[in-house]
Enzyme design. Structure first.
Site, PDB file in Angstrom:
ATOM      1  N   ASP A   1     -20.405  10.206 -17.076  1.00  0.00           N
ATOM      2  CA  ASP A   1     -21.668   9.721 -16.490  1.00  0.00           C
ATOM      3  C   ASP A   1     -22.896  10.260 -17.212  1.00  0.00           C
ATOM      4  O   ASP A   1     -23.965  10.395 -16.615  1.00  0.00           O
ATOM      5  CB  ASP A   1     -21.770  10.082 -14.992  1.00  0.00           C
ATOM      6  CG  ASP A   1     -20.527   9.692 -14.231  1.00  0.00           C
ATOM      7  OD1 ASP A   1     -20.065   8.563 -14.430  1.00  0.00           O
ATOM      8  OD2 ASP A   1     -20.009  10.516 -13.452  1.00  0.00           O
TER       9      ASP A   1
ATOM     10  N   LYS B   1     -23.609   7.281 -21.629  1.00  0.00           N
ATOM     11  CA  LYS B   1     -23.062   6.821 -22.913  1.00  0.00           C
ATOM     12  C   LYS B   1     -23.228   5.323 -23.104  1.00  0.00           C
ATOM     13  O   LYS B   1     -23.457   4.861 -24.210  1.00  0.00           O
ATOM     14  CB  LYS B   1     -21.564   7.151 -22.998  1.00  0.00           C
ATOM     15  CG  LYS B   1     -21.246   8.613 -22.985  1.00  0.00           C
ATOM     16  CD  LYS B   1     -19.746   8.854 -22.956  1.00  0.00           C
ATOM     17  CE  LYS B   1     -19.046   8.388 -21.700  1.00  0.00           C
ATOM     18  NZ  LYS B   1     -19.386   9.090 -20.469  1.00  0.00           N
TER      19      LYS B   1
ATOM     20  N   GLY C   1     -17.433   3.716 -15.730  1.00  0.00           N
ATOM     21  CA  GLY C   1     -18.441   2.765 -15.268  1.00  0.00           C
ATOM     22  C   GLY C   1     -19.648   2.914 -16.166  1.00  0.00           C
ATOM     23  O   GLY C   1     -20.297   3.947 -16.144  1.00  0.00           O
ATOM     24  N   HIS C   2     -19.904   1.933 -16.991  1.00  0.00           N
ATOM     25  CA  HIS C   2     -21.009   2.040 -17.945  1.00  0.00           C
ATOM     26  C   HIS C   2     -22.117   1.060 -17.565  1.00  0.00           C
ATOM     27  O   HIS C   2     -21.884  -0.134 -17.471  1.00  0.00           O
ATOM     28  CB  HIS C   2     -20.506   1.782 -19.373  1.00  0.00           C
ATOM     29  CG  HIS C   2     -19.586   2.875 -19.848  1.00  0.00           C
ATOM     30  ND1 HIS C   2     -18.833   2.784 -20.978  1.00  0.00           N
ATOM     31  CD2 HIS C   2     -19.331   4.089 -19.331  1.00  0.00           C
ATOM     32  CE1 HIS C   2     -18.132   3.906 -21.142  1.00  0.00           C
ATOM     33  NE2 HIS C   2     -18.423   4.712 -20.140  1.00  0.00           N
TER      34      HIS C   2
ATOM     35  N   GLN D   1     -15.481   8.595 -19.830  1.00  0.00           N
ATOM     36  CA  GLN D   1     -15.386   9.939 -19.233  1.00  0.00           C
ATOM     37  C   GLN D   1     -16.144  10.953 -20.110  1.00  0.00           C
ATOM     38  O   GLN D   1     -17.123  10.592 -20.723  1.00  0.00           O
ATOM     39  CB  GLN D   1     -13.925  10.361 -19.021  1.00  0.00           C
ATOM     40  CG  GLN D   1     -13.234   9.606 -17.895  1.00  0.00           C
ATOM     41  CD  GLN D   1     -12.743   8.240 -18.286  1.00  0.00           C
ATOM     42  OE1 GLN D   1     -12.108   8.080 -19.307  1.00  0.00           O
ATOM     43  NE2 GLN D   1     -13.033   7.247 -17.497  1.00  0.00           N
TER      44      GLN D   1
HETATM   45  P1  IMP Z   1      -8.918   9.509 -12.757  1.00  0.00           P
HETATM   46  O1  IMP Z   1      -9.408   9.305 -14.152  1.00  0.00           O
HETATM   47  O2  IMP Z   1      -9.213   8.337 -11.856  1.00  0.00           O
HETATM   48  O3  IMP Z   1      -7.480   9.935 -12.712  1.00  0.00           O
HETATM   49  O4  IMP Z   1      -9.744  10.729 -12.120  1.00  0.00           O
HETATM   50  C1  IMP Z   1      -9.608  12.064 -12.591  1.00  0.00           C
HETATM   51  C2  IMP Z   1     -10.945  12.790 -12.535  1.00  0.00           C
HETATM   52  O5  IMP Z   1     -11.821  12.235 -13.503  1.00  0.00           O
HETATM   53  C3  IMP Z   1     -11.687  12.684 -11.195  1.00  0.00           C
HETATM   54  O6  IMP Z   1     -12.407  13.874 -10.971  1.00  0.00           O
HETATM   55  C4  IMP Z   1     -12.650  11.535 -11.433  1.00  0.00           C
HETATM   56  O7  IMP Z   1     -13.762  11.602 -10.570  1.00  0.00           O
HETATM   57  C5  IMP Z   1     -13.026  11.800 -12.878  1.00  0.00           C
HETATM   58  N1  IMP Z   1     -13.477  10.601 -13.594  1.00  0.00           N
HETATM   59  C6  IMP Z   1     -12.710   9.626 -14.107  1.00  0.00           C
HETATM   60  N2  IMP Z   1     -13.464   8.716 -14.739  1.00  0.00           N
HETATM   61  C7  IMP Z   1     -14.728   9.141 -14.652  1.00  0.00           C
HETATM   62  C8  IMP Z   1     -15.975   8.631 -15.162  1.00  0.00           C
HETATM   63  O8  IMP Z   1     -16.048   7.616 -15.837  1.00  0.00           O
HETATM   64  N3  IMP Z   1     -17.078   9.381 -14.872  1.00  0.00           N
HETATM   65  C9  IMP Z   1     -17.012  10.532 -14.171  1.00  0.00           C
HETATM   66  N4  IMP Z   1     -15.876  11.045 -13.694  1.00  0.00           N
HETATM   67  C10 IMP Z   1     -14.745  10.346 -13.925  1.00  0.00           C
END
Ligand code: IMP
Length: 436
Positions: A13, A16, A40-41, A225
């Protein structure tokens, strides 16, 4: 013929998407290399907001081809929804502009059900995943029982693979987690339809990118991420199941390191995190609300994918130095600098104190991290609104000093600072200004 990589230097977040959107103007191909629709971009163009989860942000630029690389896990339902939504808004998302790697892995409703069930079973120790099936899909990939996107081109093979997959996952769902199984026939029917629509997008992504590089094209790898969600170098186990760091761009696209030119780290001017796990500079109450916003604006700190309020805190240079090292960052982009306007002082964390000792490096043991106290250098704030600033000279002196402090302490040039969500709201800095 170069490859530039955009990396999140925090917990995701960082903004990017909008930096990718900006740099995509000079790129020929924009490629996603890791994660899935957990990302989420958000990109704002002429007041129109585009929220993308799987399709690279470069799709908004007409001359750019986009690729979803082998390192990505793809929920076909989400991908098609995004294709349809963009098409409805007049964006060309035909197979000439969007490519999907045959080696990317597919997410199914069984993965999503397992993500929810395993989080539920973890109770208080839950990771706080986005429940998009990301972890279970990567688990299958690593266990060598995953479903590759290439299956979409062969219906009989797809049906057989889905049947085996769903039967195995239903065993887990019902016997281990005691929850409802997924409906095999319905899923197979759905996936046959997805295959019909998505198979024209399939390519051998490594060959496609290699041809592009040989023909002098520029590739921009769009990170999802962030560094601290990296499976190996993040705050394990509170991480995602892939490698968002720079190394992940190479394995997730099938390109060698000799092509890399810039590795651009994106960091907010403060820190945010969604999900669980230690966060040394975290703020609570009123100061947190000041950084997070109320949710009234789309750029306030609420998850693009889940809508959850993000945890927020001051900028942490111990984290930043870790990100610079594990990614080999060549430069830094500072986002959301405008949010700091109006504060009388701005603390920046420069070290951690742990049991009376100062730690200079980010500890990999989360029990140590959880006990670290941030050591702050407090910088003077600025009162001026900076959303109209476009050049170094437009910024108030204390905002400049803030940027210089980050660049000097982290020993990295800061090449841009964003001062609002719009495409134009960027202050471009000559690396000479902030070179340490
Ligand atoms: P997962 O990727 O859904 O398995 O989540 C694992 C961890 O990564 C959790 O803490 C999510 O909130 C975090 N996470 C996954 N994708 C994002 C992102 O795009 N932005 C921020 N946090 C993320």
């Amino acid at each position: 013929m170069p490859l530039d990589i955009i990396i999140g230097a925090q917990w995701g977040d960082e903004g990017k998407g909008r930096i990718t959107d900006l740099l995509a103007a000079q790129a020929d191909i924009v490629a996603r290399y890791s994660g899935g629709d957990n990302a989420g971009h958000t990109v704002t163009v002429a007041g129109e907001i585009f929220k993308l989860h799987l399709i690279p942000s470069g799709i908004i630029h007409e001359g750019v081809t986009c690729l979803i690389g082998n390192g990505v896990v793809v929920n076909p339902a989400v991908l098609l929804k995004e294709i349809d939504a963009l098409t409805a808004r007049g964006v060309d998302v035909t197979p000439s502009r969007l490519k999907l790697s045959r080696n990317a892995h597919l997410i199914t409703p069984a993965h999503i059900a397992l993500d929810a069930a395993s989080e539920q079973a973890r109770g208080k120790a839950a990771i706080g995943t986005t429940k998009r099936g990301i972890g279970p899909a990567y688990t299958d990939k690593t266990a060598r029982v995953g479903l590759r996107a290439g299956l979409l081109a062969d219906e009989a093979y797809l049906i057989e693979a889905l049947r085996t997959h769903i039967q195995a996952k239903n065993e887990l769902l019902t016997r281990i987690y005691g929850v409802e199984p997924v409906a095999e026939t319905a899923v197979i029917t759905q996936y046959i339809e997805y295959a019909r629509r998505l198979s024209p997008y399939l390519v051998d992504s490594s060959v496609f990118l290699d041809n592009a590089l040989r023909n002098g094209r520029t590739i921009l790898a769009e990170g999802a991420q962030g560094t601290f969600l990296d499976l190996d170098h993040g705050t394990y186990p509170f991480v995602t199941s892939s490698n968002p760091i720079a190394g992940g761009a190479l394995t997730g696209l099938g390109i060698g390191p000799k092509h890399v030119r810039h590795v651009i780290g994106v960091t907010k001017a403060f820190t945010s995190r969604v999900g669980s796990g230690p966060f040394p500079t975290e703020l609570e109450g009123e100061p947190a609300l000041r950084l997070r916003g109320t949710g009234a604006n789309p750029w306030d700190e609420y998850g693009t994918t889940t809508g959850r309020p993000r945890r927020v805190g001051w900028l942490d240079l111990v984290m930043l130095q870790h990100a610079i090292r594990v990614n080999g960052l060549t430069e830094l982009v500072l986002t959301k600098l405008d949010i700091l306007s109006g504060l009388s002082e701005i603390p920046v964390c420069t070290a951690y104190e742990y049991k009376g000792q100062q730690l200079k490096h980010y500890p990999s043991d989360l029990r140590i991290l959880a006990d670290c106290q941030p050591v702050y250098t407090v910088l003077p704030g600025w009162q001026e609104e900076i959303t109209q600033a476009r050049e170094w000279a437009d910024l108030p002196e204390n905002a400049r000093q803030y940027i210089l402090f980050v660049a000097k302490t982290a020993e990295i040039p800061v090449t841009m600072a964003s001062v609002g969500p719009g495409r134009q709201q960027i202050v471009t800095l000559s690396p000479a200004i902030t070179r340490h």
